[in-house]
Design a protein around this motif. Structure first.
Motif, PDB file in Angstrom:
ATOM      1  N   ASP A 104      40.883  -7.159  31.220  1.00 58.22           N
ATOM      2  CA  ASP A 104      41.932  -6.302  30.658  1.00 58.22           C
ATOM      3  C   ASP A 104      43.296  -6.969  30.774  1.00 58.22           C
ATOM      4  OD1 ASP A 104      40.098  -4.357  30.021  1.00 58.22           O
ATOM      5  OD2 ASP A 104      40.405  -3.218  31.863  1.00 58.22           O
ATOM      6  N   LYS A 105      43.497  -7.736  31.859  1.00 60.48           N
ATOM      7  CA  LYS A 105      44.777  -8.419  32.052  1.00 60.48           C
ATOM      8  C   LYS A 105      45.035  -9.428  30.933  1.00 60.48           C
ATOM      9  CE  LYS A 105      47.408 -11.133  35.406  1.00 60.48           C
ATOM     10  NZ  LYS A 105      47.404 -11.766  36.749  1.00 60.48           N
TER      11      LYS A 105
ATOM     12  N   LYS B 188      43.838  -9.343  27.947  1.00 57.91           N
ATOM     13  CA  LYS B 188      44.081  -8.602  26.703  1.00 57.91           C
ATOM     14  C   LYS B 188      45.503  -8.077  26.647  1.00 57.91           C
ATOM     15  CE  LYS B 188      39.235  -7.317  26.103  1.00 57.91           C
ATOM     16  NZ  LYS B 188      38.236  -6.231  26.050  1.00 57.91           N
ATOM     17  N   GLU B 189      46.054  -7.675  27.814  1.00 60.44           N
ATOM     18  CA  GLU B 189      47.443  -7.220  27.850  1.00 60.44           C
ATOM     19  C   GLU B 189      48.391  -8.385  27.547  1.00 60.44           C
ATOM     20  OE1 GLU B 189      48.520  -4.239  28.067  1.00 60.44           O
ATOM     21  OE2 GLU B 189      46.637  -3.226  28.544  1.00 60.44           O
TER      22      GLU B 189
ATOM     23  N   GLY C 100      48.880  -9.175  23.926  1.00 64.03           N
ATOM     24  CA  GLY C 100      49.832  -8.325  23.207  1.00 64.03           C
ATOM     25  C   GLY C 100      51.283  -8.675  23.434  1.00 64.03           C
ATOM     26  N   LEU C 101      51.561  -9.562  24.396  1.00 64.49           N
ATOM     27  CA  LEU C 101      52.946  -9.936  24.689  1.00 64.49           C
ATOM     28  C   LEU C 101      53.444 -11.100  23.829  1.00 64.49           C
ATOM     29  CD1 LEU C 101      52.869  -9.750  28.606  1.00 64.49           C
ATOM     30  CD2 LEU C 101      53.724  -8.029  27.004  1.00 64.49           C
TER      31      LEU C 101
ATOM     32  N   LEU D 119      50.746  -7.618  19.346  1.00 69.20           N
ATOM     33  CA  LEU D 119      50.763  -6.342  20.065  1.00 69.20           C
ATOM     34  C   LEU D 119      50.134  -5.237  19.222  1.00 69.20           C
ATOM     35  CD1 LEU D 119      51.629  -4.555  22.432  1.00 69.20           C
ATOM     36  CD2 LEU D 119      53.853  -4.275  21.299  1.00 69.20           C
TER      37      LEU D 119
ATOM     38  N   GLN E 129      46.416  -5.811  19.206  1.00 64.91           N
ATOM     39  CA  GLN E 129      45.849  -5.457  20.508  1.00 64.91           C
ATOM     40  C   GLN E 129      45.762  -3.944  20.679  1.00 64.91           C
ATOM     41  OE1 GLN E 129      47.895  -4.258  23.340  1.00 64.91           O
ATOM     42  NE2 GLN E 129      46.435  -4.567  24.996  1.00 64.91           N
ATOM     43  N   SER E 130      46.762  -3.231  20.189  1.00 65.46           N
ATOM     44  CA  SER E 130      46.784  -1.776  20.302  1.00 65.46           C
ATOM     45  C   SER E 130      45.697  -1.127  19.460  1.00 65.46           C
ATOM     46  CB  SER E 130      48.156  -1.239  19.886  1.00 65.46           C
ATOM     47  OG  SER E 130      49.179  -1.738  20.724  1.00 65.46           O
TER      48      SER E 130
ATOM     49  N   ARG F  80      42.235  -1.517  20.967  1.00 61.04           N
ATOM     50  CA  ARG F  80      41.974  -0.987  22.306  1.00 61.04           C
ATOM     51  C   ARG F  80      40.990   0.172  22.234  1.00 61.04           C
ATOM     52  NH1 ARG F  80      46.251  -0.796  27.109  1.00 61.04           N
ATOM     53  NH2 ARG F  80      44.893   0.042  28.740  1.00 61.04           N
TER      54      ARG F  80
ATOM     55  N   LEU G  35      41.566   4.114  27.461  1.00 61.56           N
ATOM     56  CA  LEU G  35      42.919   4.392  27.916  1.00 61.56           C
ATOM     57  C   LEU G  35      42.880   5.485  28.981  1.00 61.56           C
ATOM     58  CD1 LEU G  35      45.723   3.302  27.163  1.00 61.56           C
ATOM     59  CD2 LEU G  35      46.005   5.291  25.683  1.00 61.56           C
TER      60      LEU G  35
END
Length: 412
Positions: A32-33, A35-36, A39-40, A46, A49-50, A53, A56
Motif C-alpha cells: 500500500d505504501k 501505491k501511495e 500517487g505523489l 494521483l 491511483q485514486s 483504489r 478504504l
C-alpha cells in the motif's frame, strides 16, 4: 537521473505511457505504501491511483464522503467501523449511509461495526442503493431492528457474509428473510442475539445451505433441535460453528455434527454443560476428525479422560484445544499419544483450573508434541514453574507457558 534521461530522449513519461499502461504499472505494486507513493508523482498519477483504489478505512461526514465518492469511483471495500472504546460523536449517521448508497456504486464490502447511531432508515437506503453488496458488518449497531435487517436481506440477495453480533433485536423473522432471499450466504454472525430460537435456525438453513461459518455464541434459546437442523442442511459446507454458553445444547448436537459435517474445522462448545464423553468420542472417530483444527470445550463438566484421550489420539491435525475448568480431567488424558511414532500437531493447549493434571501429564504431552506454542496451566495447583523445572521438563524453545496469568492469551 530520470530527468536527464527524459531530456536526452526528448520524451516525457506522461506522454509515452497511456492510462492503461500506467494502471498496469500500478497493479504490479505490492505494498500500500508503494501505491501511495505512485500517487505523489503528479496529478494524473494521483487520479489514476485514486480511481483504482479498492479499499478504504475512514472517519468522515457526508461532505467528505461525497468528495471521496467522486475520487474513489471504483471502491470495492469501505470500512467505517468505530472503536468500542473510542467512538467519536456523532459518528456515522443515516445521512452518511444515504451518501454511501448513492455514491459508491461498485461497493461490495461495507463494515459499520459499532456505529451506534445508524437506524433502520440508513439500512433501507443501503439496500436500495447497493443491491450487489456481498459483505455487511453491523455488529453492535444497537438501534437496528427487524425492519432494517429484513430490508437488507430482501434487497441484497448476493450477500455472502452478514455480521449481526450484538444486535439485540435480531429475531427469527430476520433469519426467515435471509432464508428466502440470500441463498449464497456463507458467513453469519449472531453472537448475543438472544431472540433467536430453534425455529429461526431451522428456517435459515432451508434456504441458506452454503453456510461455512456460523457464530451462535451466547444464543441461549437454541438447543439440539436447531443445531441438528444446521448440521444436516449444511453438511458439505460447514467449517466453523460457535456455540459458546448455549446451555441447552448437548450430546445430540455434537453427535449430529460428527455424523454429517465432514469438513468441520472449528467447534466451540464451551459452557455447554450437557455435552458428555459419549458425543465427544463420536466426534473423535468421525470423518471430521481429519479436518478438526480447533476445539473449545471449557466448562464442559461431564468431559473426562476417556473422550479427551480419544480426541488427541484420533484428531491428529488438531492445533488448538481448550479444556479449562474440566475438573475431571487427569494425566490419563495424555497417555499413549505417540504409540505409532507420529507427533501431535497441537500448538495451543488451555488447561487452566484443571486441578487433577500434574507435571507427569504435561511431560507425557511434551514427549508426543514438539509443536506447542502456548500452554495455559493457571490455577493448576500441581503445575508451577518451580515444579516443572525440578522435573526437568523441556518445553519447545518458542513455547510460552502461562503459570500465573501474566501472558496475553492467543485468539481462539
Amino acid at each position: 537521473m530520470a530527468e536527464l534521461e527524459e531530456e536526452a530522449s526528448g520524451v516525457c513519461i506522461n506522454e509515452a505511457l497511456t492510462d492503461d499502461e500506467l494502471r498496469a504499472v500500478l497493479a504490479k505494486l505490492q505494498s500500500d505504501k508503494d501505491k501511495e507513493v505512485f500517487g505523489l508523482v503528479c496529478k494524473r498519477w494521483l487520479h489514476l491511483q485514486s480511481t483504482e483504489r479498492k479499499k478504504l478505512c475512514v472517519r468522515a461526514g457526508p461532505l467528505m464522503l461525497r468528495k471521496m465518492a467522486s475520487r474513489f469511483s471504483r471502491l470495492v471495500e469501505l470500512d467505517l467501523s468505530q472503536s468500542v472504546s473510542r467512538s467519536f460523536y456523532p459518528g456515522v449517521t443515516d445521512s452518511d449511509l444515504k451518501v454511501i448508497a448513492d455514491g459508491f456504486g461498485c461497493l461490495r464490502v461495507l463494515s459499520l461495526r459499532y456505529c451506534k447511531g445508524i437506524t433502520d432508515n440508513g439500512l433501507v437506503a443501503i439496500g436500495c442503493g447497493l443491491s450487489h453488496l456481498q459483505s455487511l458488518d453491523v455488529s453492535y449497531c444497537r438501534k437496528l431492528t427487524e425492519k432494517g435487517l429484513s430490508a437488507i436481506a430482501e434487497s441484497c440477495c448476493d450477500l455472502r457474509s452478514l455480521q449481526l453480533s450484538g444486535c439485540r433485536s435480531v429475531n427469527d423473522q430476520v433469519l426467515e428473510a435471509l432464508s428466502k432471499n440470500c441463498h449464497n450466504l456463507e458467513e453469519l454472525g449472531l453472537q448475543g442475539c438472544t431472540y433467536i430460537t430453534d425455529s429461526g435456525l431451522t428456517s435459515l438453513v432451508k434456504g441458506c445451505q452454503r453456510l461455512k461459518f456460523l457464530d451462535a455464541n451466547k444464543c441461549k434459546n437454541i438447543s439440539d433441535i436447531g443445531v441438528c437442523s444446521v448440521s444436516m442442511a449444511c453438511s458439505s459446507s460447514l467449517k466453523t460453528l460457535k456455540l459458546l454458553d448455549c446451555y441447552k445444547v448437548g450430546d445430540e448436537s455434537v453427535s449430529s455434527l460428527a455424523q454429517f459435517c465432514k469438513s468441520l474445522e472449528t467447534l466451540i462448545i464451551g459452557g455447554c454443560r450437557e455435552v458428555s464423553d459419549e458425543s465427544i468420542k463420536s466426534l473423535a472417530v468421525a470423518a471430521c476428525s481429519y479436518s478438526l483444527k480447533n476445539l473449545r470445550m471449557d466448562w464442559c463438566l461431564n468431559i473426562s479422560d476417556v473422550s479427551l484421550n480419544c480426541i488427541l489420539c484420533n484428531c491428529r491435525n488438531l492445533e488448538t484445544l481448550d479444556i479449562g475448568c474440566c475438573d475431571e480431567v487427569t494425566d490419563a488424558t495424555f497417555r499413549g499419544l505417540d504409540t505409532d511414532g507420529s507427533k501431535l500437531g497441537l500448538k495451543i493447549l488451555k488447561a487452566s483450573n484443571c486441578p487433577k493434571i500434574t507435571v507427569m501429564g504435561i511431560g507425557m504431552l511434551l514427549d508426543s508434541c514438539n509443536s506447542l506454542k502456548y500452554l495455559d496451566v493457571r490455577s493448576c495447583p500441581h503445575i508451577t514453574k518451580a515444579v516443572c523445572d525440578e522435573a526437568g521438563l523441556q518445553f519447545p524453545e518458542d513455547c510460552k507457558v502461562n503459570f500465573l496469568g501474566s501472558l496475553s492469551e492467543p485468539d481462539f
